[in-house]
Design a protein around this motif. Structure first.
Motif, short mmCIF file in Angstrom:
data_model
loop_
_atom_site.label_atom_id
_atom_site.label_comp_id
_atom_site.label_asym_id
_atom_site.label_seq_id
_atom_site.Cartn_x
_atom_site.Cartn_y
_atom_site.Cartn_z
N GLN A 73 40.02 31.45 66.76
CA GLN A 73 39.55 30.46 65.80
C GLN A 73 38.70 31.11 64.72
N ASN B 98 40.92 32.91 62.35
CA ASN B 98 41.69 32.01 61.49
C ASN B 98 40.93 31.62 60.23
N SER C 275 48.06 34.34 65.03
CA SER C 275 47.58 33.13 64.36
C SER C 275 48.43 32.82 63.13
N SER D 153 52.19 31.62 64.28
CA SER D 153 52.27 30.29 64.88
C SER D 153 51.96 29.20 63.86
N ARG D 154 50.93 29.42 63.06
CA ARG D 154 50.54 28.39 62.11
C ARG D 154 51.55 28.27 60.96
N LYS E 90 54.46 26.19 62.09
CA LYS E 90 54.22 24.74 62.02
C LYS E 90 54.36 24.24 60.58
N TYR F 127 47.42 19.50 60.70
CA TYR F 127 46.56 20.60 61.15
C TYR F 127 45.94 21.29 59.93
N TYR G 228 41.30 24.65 59.47
CA TYR G 228 40.84 26.01 59.19
C TYR G 228 40.67 26.22 57.68
N THR H 89 48.04 24.03 53.59
CA THR H 89 48.31 22.72 54.22
C THR H 89 47.64 21.59 53.45
#
Length: 582
Positions: A6, A9, A306, A309-310, A313, A331, A334, A342
């Motif tokens: 985290q 990220n 990180s 995977s992100r 998505k 999501y 971050y 995003t």
């Protein structure tokens, strides 16, 4: 581990890549290469020096082996009594000389190709009964002035001589005085064996050396080299003239044989080129490969998890948006670049929904209105007809029927019925060329009935295109315009010529009249109004056809207007054989 992920990220991508580079690439490569450099440089240079010495030794051995063939042949000829008999004999006639030459000298010349190091043999003598040719030469003042001639008077052994005045790039000879048998001393006899320059070039050029080889004479001049950038054949060049630095490895071999005491072989290699090679010790290669592979792989995998995977998505959400599922991405917690992306995706999604509701639907309604307007315009264009023509035709028929009782009135009425019948079917957008021709014939017959001998016409049609489909009433308005505005003002001899032909994938309609024509200003005004879609008043027929062609064919049709005052008008239309719209 989760807290570390985290925290990571929240870092920017630039900082992430910087960490990956320092930990996985920079540090391992710097330490491993530095260690490798220290361990291998000295051994590598020593090995290169050994290799250079071996190459120079190889050239020296091959050079001696090459000249040994010539020295061996010299010894053989030096002890051959037949050669002395031939060279010391006084021949009574040229025939005797030729017979002896064929028996002795020609035999030597025949066997010479067996020695790849020998180019040819030359026998020098001052025997006046000789015919000097074919390898036998006289001892002239030119020969006496040769440097080797003085040397041969001082020694009784064969020696190598390099001719620096020859035009060839390399010419070395073995020279020997033939004086073994004292009984044959009537004339002076000298043997010169010219060595093959190709064989010497092969010795120097067929070795593997990351530098250049030089053959030097007693004065240090370059006799031969495999350096392609050195023009040593054009002028005298010494090895000392070359700009050699401390980085050059120079290996020398003085030819120690009695025959080579004036020649030296030198190998020169620039050690700087060695550092360009990627030579690695096998044991260290394995260790360094493991370090440079396993460690970066582990670190990059850990740090990129990180991101991968992100981004996966985000990509799946973008595919939903592509399918018009305008939902916001959930999501966005971050603060790194992916988080910013995003947030921008969500803003874009909301904006798309707003534009879809406010603009897209409004544009659809606008487009629908425009389509309906175009369709209404097209229907209006197709339904227009010149009422003056119908009125004048009916009035003419009425007056002629009143004063005369002729049968041709029935035919004119039949033509008029055909035109009215076609008016009832103008809702059809496309008709065959044959249908258009029927209306053209009907119209021209009516006009001929009106004008009598004042009007004549000719129609030529390619039968192959009669079934081709064209927009309804696309040619008739031009026939009407030629008749009313071109021929009607004339007093007599009016003529209309119509041709409809095919050219590859085009239909060509051309109508020519000898009417009153138009001035250049009138022509330019009509073309300008057609281009700008302005109202054309009495030329509405031409305007309607032009706009319909533009609607159907866009830029694929051609319209050409040729006219001259008091000489008539020609109009040509080229349209595709297949309509763009169906």
């Amino acid at each position: 581990m989760k807290k570390i992920m985290q925290l990571f990220n929240h870092l920017k991508l630039r900082n992430k890549f910087l960490i990956v580079y320092i930990l996985s690439v920079f540090i391992p490569i710097v330490f491993s290469n530095y260690f490798f450099y220290l361990r291998t440089t000295d051994r590598f240079l020593e090995q290169k020096r050994t290799d250079i010495n071996l190459v120079v030794d190889q050239v020296e051995d091959e050079f001696k082996r090459l000249t040994d063939q010539a020295i061996g042949l010299t010894t053989t000829l030096f002890l051959d009594v037949r050669l002395y008999d031939f060279l010391d004999y006084n021949y009574a006639s040229p025939i005797d000389y030729v017979e002896a030459y064929n028996e002795v000298i020609r035999q030597y010349n025949t066997s010479t190709p067996l020695y790849h190091s020998i180019q040819n043999l030359i026998f020098y003598t001052n025997n006046p009964t000789f015919i000097f040719s074919g390898g036998v030469s006289p001892i002239t003042m030119t020969v006496i002035n040769e440097p080797w001639y003085d040397e041969i008077q001082q020694t009784n052994r064969p020696f190598l001589y390099h001719d620096r005045n020859t035009s060839e790039e390399l010419q070395i000879s073995v020279i020997k005085k033939l004086n073994y048998f004292y009984l044959y001393d009537s004339y002076e006899k000298i043997l010169q064996i010219k060595l093959n320059p190709v064989a010497f070039r092969q010795i120097f050029n067929n070795v593997t050396l990351q530098g250049h080889l030089y053959l030097l004479d007693e004065s240090g001049y370059i006799v031969y080299t495999n350096d392609p950038d050195l023009n040593w054949g054009d002028y005298d060049v010494q090895l000392a003239d070359l700009e050699l630095s401390d980085d050059h490895i120079v290996t020398r071999r003085l030819l120690s044989d009695n025959y080579f005491e004036k020649l030296e072989i030198v190998g020169v290699v620039d050690s700087a080129i060695f550092f360009q090679e990627k030579i690695e010790d096998s044991s260290y290669i394995l260790i360094l490969s493991l370090v440079n592979f396993i460690l970066p792989t582990f670190i990059i995998f850990f740090l990129s998890k990180s991101i991968h995977s992100r981004l996966g998505k985000v990509l799946r959400h973008m595919k939903k948006i592509e399918k018009q599922h305008f939902e916001e991405y959930p999501y966005v917690e971050y603060a790194d670049e992916i988080g910013q992306i995003t947030r921008q995706i969500n803003r874009m999604t909301r904006k798309i929904n707003q534009l879809f509701n406010d603009v897209f639907r409004a544009n659809l309604e606008k487009k629908d209105l425009q389509l309906k307007e175009k369709q209404a315009q097209l229907s209006a264009l197709q339904s227009q007809i010149n009422p003056h023509f119908l009125f004048n035709s009916l009035e003419t028929i009425r007056m002629r029927s009143y004063f005369k009782g002729e049968d041709e009135t029935a035919q004119i009425i039949e033509h008029m019925a055909g035109i009215f019948r076609n008016a009832l079917t103008w809702g059809k957008d496309w008709v065959p060329v044959a249908n258009e021709l029927k209306l053209i014939y009907a119209f021209l017959e009516i006009q001929k009935y009106r004008f009598g001998d004042k009007l004549s016409y000719e129609v030529n049609v390619d039968p192959a295109i009669k079934l081709q489909r064209i927009p309804n009433l696309v040619f008739l308005p031009f026939v009407e315009n030629a008749s009313i505005h071109g021929i009607e003002p004339l007093k007599e001899n009016g003529r209309i010529e119509i041709t409809i032909t095919g050219d590859k994938d085009r239909i060509i309609f051309r109508i020519t009249d000898n009417g009153v024509g138009m001035s250049q200003q009138q022509k330019d005004r009509i073309l300008m109004k057609l281009k700008n879609e302005e109202s054309m008043g009495e030329n509405v027929g031409i305007q309607n056809v032009y706009y319909r062609l533009k609607l159907y064919y866009k830029q694929e049709f051609a319209f050409n207007l040729i006219t001259e005052k008091e000489k008539g008008t020609t109009i040509e239309i080229r349209i595709p054989t297949q309509a763009v719209l169906e």
